[in-house]
Scaffold this active site. Structure first.
Site, PDB file in Angstrom:
ATOM      1  CE1 TYR A 290       1.118  -1.325   4.227  1.00 50.45           C
ATOM      2  CE2 TYR A 290       1.269   1.071   4.229  1.00 50.45           C
ATOM      3  CZ  TYR A 290       1.594  -0.159   4.779  1.00 50.45           C
ATOM      4  OH  TYR A 290       2.416  -0.195   5.892  1.00 50.45           O
ATOM      5  N   GLY A 291       2.170   1.093   0.052  1.00 49.76           N
ATOM      6  CA  GLY A 291       3.039   2.254   0.254  1.00 49.76           C
ATOM      7  C   GLY A 291       4.071   2.404  -0.845  1.00 49.76           C
ATOM      8  CB  THR A 292       7.657   3.257  -0.555  1.00 46.27           C
ATOM      9  OG1 THR A 292       8.030   2.158   0.287  1.00 46.27           O
ATOM     10  CG2 THR A 292       7.415   4.487   0.290  1.00 46.27           C
ATOM     11  CG  LEU A 293       7.568  -2.250  -1.234  1.00 47.54           C
ATOM     12  CD1 LEU A 293       7.198  -3.426  -0.321  1.00 47.54           C
ATOM     13  CD2 LEU A 293       8.851  -2.577  -1.999  1.00 47.54           C
TER      14      LEU A 293
ATOM     15  CD  GLU B 128       8.767  -2.726   3.722  1.00 47.36           C
ATOM     16  OE1 GLU B 128       8.922  -1.845   4.589  1.00 47.36           O
ATOM     17  OE2 GLU B 128       8.607  -2.461   2.520  1.00 47.36           O
TER      18      GLU B 128
HETATM   19  N1  PCA Z   1       6.388  -0.297   1.990  1.00 47.66           N
HETATM   20  C1  PCA Z   1       5.459  -1.328   2.265  1.00 47.66           C
HETATM   21  C2  PCA Z   1       4.953  -1.029   3.615  1.00 47.66           C
HETATM   22  C3  PCA Z   1       5.022   0.445   3.684  1.00 47.66           C
HETATM   23  C4  PCA Z   1       5.993   0.809   2.646  1.00 47.66           C
HETATM   24  O1  PCA Z   1       6.390   1.917   2.368  1.00 47.66           O
HETATM   25  C5  PCA Z   1       4.363  -1.249   1.243  1.00 47.66           C
HETATM   26  O2  PCA Z   1       4.491  -0.548   0.238  1.00 47.66           O
HETATM   27  O3  PCA Z   1       3.327  -1.890   1.447  1.00 47.66           O
END
Ligand code: PCA
Length: 172
Positions: free
Chosen positions: A17-20, A107
């Protein structure tokens, strides 16, 4: 649904949900090659992949969860407090065990994030090798905070993380 699209046993579904996510600052992690340090003798080691993966679909959490952006690095965090926040949007990947392990290290599970299994509802299939119907609910691992400071619940709750919109992410 996965056995047929990846060569190795790949029973791991991950929701990011984030930077990935696609077009976000750590999306390059998926296909990055890393140097494994020199187990091959004086000439050094090998370049290897983190593991195998396939982007399957866009989806959102069945439960409402708070998604916040915090720390001086503006890191996105999904807080494990079902009922608050939004049905958070993200991407569903299937990964082999090697990639699952690489992601957990990246992570910093379980020190930083905890790996929590949540139900994710498919909103759009992105992979033409499978048919994942809109509305299908799949159980996915995702990186969430469990024992977080209550202050985090005072921050703005996002439905979608987009690094171009939130305060800029800086790598740690
Ligand atoms: N990376 C993981 C967890 C939060 C982040 O920045 C993601 O993208 O789900």
């Amino acid at each position: 649904i996965m056995a047929d699209i990846l060569p190795k046993a790949t029973n791991n579904l991950v929701f990011v949900y984030g930077t990935l996510k696609t077009n976000e600052p750590n999306n390059k992690f998926w296909s990055a090659e890393i140097y494994d340090g020199g187990t091959r003798g004086s000439r050094g080691g090998d370049m290897r992949k983190h593991g195998l993966f396939q982007l399957l679909a866009k989806g959102e959490t069945v439960q409402k969860l708070p998604l916040v952006v915090a720390t001086k690095h503006n890191v996105p965090f999904l807080l494990h407090k079902p009922g608050d926040g939004h049905h958070v949007e993200g991407e569903i990947y299937c990964v082999d065990d090697k990639m699952m392990n690489s992601l957990d290290i990246f992570e910093d599970v379980p020190n930083y994030y905890k790996k929590i299994i949540s139900e994710i509802k498919v909103s759009e299939c992105l992979n033409d090798k499978i048919s994942l119907e809109r509305g299908t609910i799949v159980k996915c691992s995702s990186y969430q905070l469990t024992n977080f400071k209550p202050e985090l619940l005072k921050l703005k709750f996002y439905k979608t993380y987009c690094s171009a919109v939130v305060p800029p992410y800086t790598e740690m």
